[in-house]
Design a protein around this motif. Structure first.
Motif, PDB file in Angstrom:
ATOM      1  N   CYS A  66       1.245  -0.839  -0.560  1.00  0.00           N
ATOM      2  CA  CYS A  66       0.115  -0.077  -0.330  1.00  0.00           C
ATOM      3  C   CYS A  66       0.839   1.322  -0.079  1.00  0.00           C
ATOM      4  CB  CYS A  66      -0.838  -0.581   1.241  1.00  0.00           C
ATOM      5  SG  CYS A  66      -2.506   1.287   1.491  1.00  0.00           S
ATOM      6  N   ASN A  88      -0.279   4.506   0.519  1.00  0.00           N
ATOM      7  CA  ASN A  88      -1.379   5.203   1.054  1.00  0.00           C
ATOM      8  C   ASN A  88      -0.811   6.095   2.655  1.00  0.00           C
ATOM      9  OD1 ASN A  88      -2.991   5.744  -0.679  1.00  0.00           O
ATOM     10  ND2 ASN A  88      -4.428   3.607  -0.103  1.00  0.00           N
ATOM     11  N   PHE A  89      -0.258   5.173   3.388  1.00  0.00           N
ATOM     12  CA  PHE A  89       0.596   5.585   4.971  1.00  0.00           C
ATOM     13  C   PHE A  89      -0.623   7.306   5.228  1.00  0.00           C
ATOM     14  CE2 PHE A  89       4.133   4.798   1.880  1.00  0.00           C
ATOM     15  CZ  PHE A  89       4.913   4.443   3.090  1.00  0.00           C
ATOM     16  N   CYS A  90      -1.678   6.089   5.845  1.00  0.00           N
ATOM     17  CA  CYS A  90      -2.472   6.659   6.718  1.00  0.00           C
ATOM     18  C   CYS A  90      -1.686   6.847   7.769  1.00  0.00           C
ATOM     19  CB  CYS A  90      -3.947   5.233   7.003  1.00  0.00           C
ATOM     20  SG  CYS A  90      -5.041   5.193   5.549  1.00  0.00           S
ATOM     21  N   TYR A  98      -2.258   5.893  10.999  1.00  0.00           N
ATOM     22  CA  TYR A  98      -2.561   4.547  11.927  1.00  0.00           C
ATOM     23  C   TYR A  98      -1.851   3.282  12.088  1.00  0.00           C
ATOM     24  CZ  TYR A  98      -6.099   4.268   9.114  1.00  0.00           C
ATOM     25  OH  TYR A  98      -7.180   4.076   8.309  1.00  0.00           O
ATOM     26  N   CYS A  99      -0.984   3.628  10.433  1.00  0.00           N
ATOM     27  CA  CYS A  99      -1.449   1.540   9.770  1.00  0.00           C
ATOM     28  C   CYS A  99       0.071   1.485   9.685  1.00  0.00           C
ATOM     29  CB  CYS A  99      -1.542   2.408   8.509  1.00  0.00           C
ATOM     30  SG  CYS A  99      -2.460   0.262   7.534  1.00  0.00           S
ATOM     31  N   VAL A 118       0.880  -1.290   7.763  1.00  0.00           N
ATOM     32  CA  VAL A 118       0.528  -2.272   6.547  1.00  0.00           C
ATOM     33  C   VAL A 118       1.884  -1.470   5.115  1.00  0.00           C
ATOM     34  CG1 VAL A 118      -0.920  -2.631   4.455  1.00  0.00           C
ATOM     35  CG2 VAL A 118      -2.125  -3.582   6.589  1.00  0.00           C
ATOM     36  N   PRO A 119       1.899  -0.529   5.109  1.00  0.00           N
ATOM     37  CA  PRO A 119       2.659  -0.280   4.472  1.00  0.00           C
ATOM     38  C   PRO A 119       4.355  -0.010   4.880  1.00  0.00           C
ATOM     39  CG  PRO A 119       1.432   1.446   4.698  1.00  0.00           C
ATOM     40  CD  PRO A 119       0.894   0.774   5.701  1.00  0.00           C
ATOM     41  N   GLN A 179      -4.714  -4.245  -0.605  1.00  0.00           N
ATOM     42  CA  GLN A 179      -5.095  -2.616   0.562  1.00  0.00           C
ATOM     43  C   GLN A 179      -6.048  -1.361  -0.432  1.00  0.00           C
ATOM     44  OE1 GLN A 179      -5.178  -3.622   2.815  1.00  0.00           O
ATOM     45  NE2 GLN A 179      -3.152  -5.458   3.660  1.00  0.00           N
ATOM     46  N   HIS A 194     -10.497   2.225  -0.982  1.00  0.00           N
ATOM     47  CA  HIS A 194     -10.581   3.749  -0.844  1.00  0.00           C
ATOM     48  C   HIS A 194     -11.715   4.605  -1.266  1.00  0.00           C
ATOM     49  CE1 HIS A 194      -8.705   7.135   1.420  1.00  0.00           C
ATOM     50  NE2 HIS A 194      -7.397   6.090   1.903  1.00  0.00           N
ATOM     51  N   ARG A 228      -6.166  11.015   5.703  1.00  0.00           N
ATOM     52  CA  ARG A 228      -7.274   9.136   4.863  1.00  0.00           C
ATOM     53  C   ARG A 228      -7.362  10.137   3.334  1.00  0.00           C
ATOM     54  NH1 ARG A 228      -7.753   4.200   5.060  1.00  0.00           N
ATOM     55  NH2 ARG A 228     -10.140   4.427   4.393  1.00  0.00           N
TER      56      ARG A 228
HETATM   57 FE1  SF4 Z   1      -2.760   1.491   3.486  1.00  0.00          FE
HETATM   58 FE2  SF4 Z   1      -5.691   0.919   4.381  1.00  0.00          FE
HETATM   59 FE3  SF4 Z   1      -3.346   0.856   5.682  1.00  0.00          FE
HETATM   60 FE4  SF4 Z   1      -4.463   2.694   4.768  1.00  0.00          FE
HETATM   61  S1  SF4 Z   1      -5.346   1.812   6.523  1.00  0.00           S
HETATM   62  S2  SF4 Z   1      -2.081   2.140   5.079  1.00  0.00           S
HETATM   63  S3  SF4 Z   1      -5.048   2.692   2.778  1.00  0.00           S
HETATM   64  S4  SF4 Z   1      -3.618  -0.148   3.826  1.00  0.00           S
END
Ligand code: SF4
Ligand code: SAM
Length: 458
Positions: free
Chosen positions: A173, A175-177, A179-180, A182-183, A217, A254, A293
């Motif tokens: 991903c 997007n680098f939200c 809180y996340c 995942v990236p 994602q 998204h 977001r």
């Molecule tokens: Fe990516 Fe979803 Fe995490 Fe945002 S919440 S960084 S869109 S995986």
């Protein structure tokens, strides 16, 4: 013990049984399925009995702190099993493996293999190396290990596809939200070539799949790094034209990338289920901004309105978080207001937790756990009322249901889903599995519907 089809173990020893435990999201389920198929080729039979396993594979998730803790508590249970069976090989893959790497081998001295999120393709070779050389290995490649995954789906006589088959179309991903994690643990966005996806869908359809669930994602940004930049909308059109699949779903979208032409697909493409999972996370613009977001609450509502104009019967679900750093009571009320306004059919709601690498871990004004807990209860009880009310409105309607298998209730019923992703349990024979049937809805609960077969066209 679950033994399928014609794959025979190399020997009849217990070391040829594979136990898989998957934590977290559907993308992990997909990776676990690939590992199951990969190791089936090496002669491993799946088992649901931890004690008879020769290999235990854990596919982990660390999106939320609670998910990560679940992994550690499961790992703790494995120590005594390893003591009783020293030949057992324990593999940990997924986000926790990527996040901790070698440290995981140090913390749990009975683990054999730690495999990062870009190393799954090498699991069979790593397992063999660990068996032959008695090595303990942490494998965390920077670039994705390459594998010819598709051949795994070709042996459809040995492992049938489930009625609903997941197909990951992209990894990572961008997007680098804030809180996340995942990236940071899954890396930057990588899309699979369209031709490969189409081929896999044909293969799983040959293996018995009737519905596919396209995973990523942020599926709406599919194709950005591919030659010619094909779009997600093009992918959907091609699947409809070039495969026999009868239902398509996708997740996750998204809101900032939900384009008009993707919305139009819900009115144009008949295999596309009338259902969308669109995580909103919060109803307060201030919090959405802090989360990075890229949309406001009113933009989100505008997207929903447009979708409902094109497809009035669309089902909707979302993800929401409570207790993001700095969330005031007023911000929280705005989230409740948004839920009330949208009337989601279903909601996944979480308490915010700090995650390693995530920027919000350093944000000020952390919300006390007690307040988060109280907000979550309030939010969930509002949503429970909405969901039940919407389920009750289904009573008396006849709905198309794709039958997925025996019902979890274990009373001889079968279950399937409506296009809007509602679970329906009803009396019927297992011969209907994989078929679309018309079901009259007779009763509604908070998580499912009860029905009776209205019509079945061969
Ligand atoms: Fe990516 Fe979803 Fe995490 Fe945002 S919440 S960084 S869109 S995986
Ligand atoms: N890519 C998807 C998206 O943009 O919504 C899903 C990402 S994540 C795997 C699934 C959900 O976990 C998120 O939608 C969010 O609600 C929740 N989540 C992610 N990080 C979290 C955190 N630090 N604390 C609590 N919930 C979190």
């Amino acid at each position: 013990m679950r033994a399928r089809g014609d794959v025979l173990p190399k020997t009849a020893e217990s070391s040829q049984y594979l136990y898989i435990q998957t934590f977290g999201c559907q993308m992990n389920e997909y990776d676990s399925l690939r590992v199951e198929r990969m190791l089936a080729r090496e002669g491993y039979l799946p088992t649901s009995d931890l004690n008879s396993a020769g290999v235990i594979f854990l596919n982990t998730c660390s999106v939320r702190e609670k998910a990560e803790q679940k992994v550690y508590s499961f790992l703790g249970r494995l120590r005594s099993i390893k003591v009783r069976n020293p030949g057992l090989k324990i593999i940990v893959a997924g986000c926790v493996a990527q996040q901790l790497g070698k440290k995981l081998l140090e913390r749990f001295d009975y683990l054999d293999l730690v495999v990062g999120t870009r190393g799954v393709a090498s699991i069979a070779q790593l397992l063999e190396r660990s068996q032959v050389k008695e090595e303990r290995i942490a494998h965390l490649p920077e670039e994705e290990d390459q594998a010819h995954w598709l051949h795994l789906f070709e042996r459809t006589s040995s492992i049938d596809s489930p009625v609903v088959a997941p197909v990951t179309i992209m990894q990572g991903c961008n997007n680098f939200c804030t809180y996340c994690i995942v990236p940071h643990v899954r890396g930057r966005e990588r899309s699979r070539p369209m031709a490969e996806i189409i081929r896999e869908i044909r293969l799983v359809a040959n293996g018995g799949a009737r519905e596919i669930l396209l995973l990523g994602q942020n599926v709406n940004s599919y194709g950005r790094g591919l030659p010619g930049k094909p779009s997600f909308v093009e992918l959907l059109h091609r699947i409809c034209v070039e495969t026999e699949i009868s239902r398509i779903r996708f997740t996750t979208s998204h809101p900032k990338d939900l384009t008009d032409d993707l919305i139009a697909c819900f009115g144009e493409l008949s295999p596309l289920c009338k259902f969308l999972h669109l995580p909103v996370q919060a109803g307060s613009d201030r919090i959405l901004r802090l989360m990075n977001r890229g949309y406001t609450a009113s933009r989100y509502l505008e997207r929903i309105e447009r979708l409902r104009t094109i497809c009035p019967e669309v089902g909707l679900s979302s993800d929401v978080m409570v207790g993001f750093p700095g969330e005031t009571e007023e911000d929280f009320r705005e989230t409740l207001q948004l839920l009330d306004e949208v009337q989601f059919d279903n909601l996944f709601s979480f308490r915010y937790s700090d995650r390693p690498y995530a920027r919000s871990a350093d944000f000020p004004d952390k919300v006390a756990e007690g307040i988060k807990a109280r907000r979550l209860i309030e939010l969930q009880s509002l949503q429970a009322e909405i969901t039940l009310r919407k389920n009750q409105r289904e009573v008396g309607c006849v709905r198309e249901v794709l039958v997925e298998g025996p019902s979890k209730s274990g009373d001889g019923q079968i279950m399937g889903r409506t296009q809007q992703n509602r679970i329906v349990n009803f009396q019927g024979t297992e011969r209907l599995i994989g078929k679309k049937v018309q079901v009259r809805i007779m009763g509604a609960f908070s998580h499912s519907l009860k029905g009776e077969l209205a019509e079945y066209r061969g």
